[in-house]
Motif scaffolding. Structure first.
Motif: not given
Ligand code: DON
Length: 306
Positions: A91-92, A97-110, A116-129
């Motif tokens: 849990p975050s 849409n918080s930026l603070v935690q994402l910066e602190y945790e170096q771009g790895f969404p909680r 941020a997490g859904a954006i990374v999931v979309c990125d993973a799907l784009i790479t696969q499909l």
């Protein structure tokens, strides 16, 4: 004795109509600001296929972040547990849409249910499909059993113009090496995902597989394994309401997911799925009345998952 869901929903909604609703419609996405604030729809569907509705339950609305559960489910189907190298399951405790935690945790969404997490999931799907937008939509149509479910081009355009925080989140992930594709390419898929429209009855049916050990009782399709359904439910329980997840567990006691369009989908494993739509949001960005309805449902049926 069988629970009289219709009576319970009728009672709750008629009581709620007499109460003040201090929430506010989301305005940071201009297209959502124009939605009629007084809409209220409820649809509960049991795993046995019984349906109970109230109010504007057959009207389409923007499901927004509720779709993040569907992108997560699809990404797990496409790439399996490898997804967890890109995003966590904690849990975050922060805004969606918080930026603070994402910066602190170096771009790895909680987790996959914050922006941020859904954006990374979309990125993973784009790479696969080869055709991620088409494939996501086909997946949603298939698991919902509704072939006409679609993206809303007006909501998509509106977010693309004004999604400044999402551009920041995507750029931060990219800067930390956790985005493989271009920021614009990823946000194109992400904004489409957020623009999916459904009615409460469509949304309840779409989520029913999570109440039924991964299998949709209507389409008879095993969407995910029963173990994966439990895991997705655990993520919804811990992360589905951002910095209000504890309050939602405390008051409602069901795994669920909200969206800034005012929709909430929740499931009672083994019993039912329920979708509620009321556009006015509380200060955490979750539907004010939506939570009230769900709290009253689990209180009056005297059943939460706890
Ligand atoms: O990206 C956004 O800000 C929206 N499209 C979705 C956010 C959202 O629904 C948060 N949920 N309550």
């Amino acid at each position: 004795m069988q629970t009289n869901y219709q009576q319970i929903i009728d009672d709750i909604t008629s009581e709620l109509e007499t109460l003040d609703n201090p929430g506010r419609v989301a305005s940071y996405i201009p297209e959502l600001a124009g939605v009629d604030a007084n809409k209220l729809g409820v649809h509960l569907m049991t795993v046995g296929g019984n349906r109970y509705s109230w109010g504007n339950s057959e009207e389409k609305f923007s499901i927004q972040s509720v779709s993040k559960v569907l992108s997560l489910t699809f990404a797990l189907q496409v790439m399996g547990e490898n997804l967890w190298t890109r995003v966590g399951v904690e849990p975050s405790g922060t805004a969606f849409n918080s930026l603070v935690q994402l910066e602190y945790e170096q771009g790895f969404p909680r987790n996959p249910l914050i922006n941020a997490g859904a954006i990374v999931v979309c990125d993973a799907l784009i790479t696969q499909l080869a055709n991620p937008k088409k494939d996501i939509l086909n997946f949603v149509r298939e698991i919902s059993g509704h072939k006409k479910i679609d993206y809303c081009p007006r909501v998509f355009e509106s977010e693309k113009r004004t999604g400044f925080k999402n551009y920041s989140l995507a750029n931060l992930c990219k800067g930390f090496g956790n985005l493989n594709n271009d920021v614009d390419t990823v946000l194109d898929v992400y904004f489409h995902l957020c623009s999916i429209e459904m009615t409460c009855s469509e949304l309840a049916q779409t989520f029913l597989f999570l109440a039924n050990e991964g299998k949709c009782p209507v389409t008879e399709k095993q969407v995910v394994s029963s173990q994966r359904a439990r895991r997705i439910n655990s993520i919804m329980q811990m992360c589905g309401f951002y910095d209000e997840a504890g309050e939602f567990a405390f008051r409602v006691g069901l795994p669920g997911k909200s969206g800034v369009g005012g929709g909430i989908a929740a499931v009672h494993p083994g019993k039912y799925s329920i979708a509620v739509w009321s556009p006015k949001l509380n200060e955490k960005g979750n539907s004010y009345q939506g939570i009230k309805v769900l709290e009253a449902v689990t209180t009056r049926t005297q059943s939460s998952i706890f």
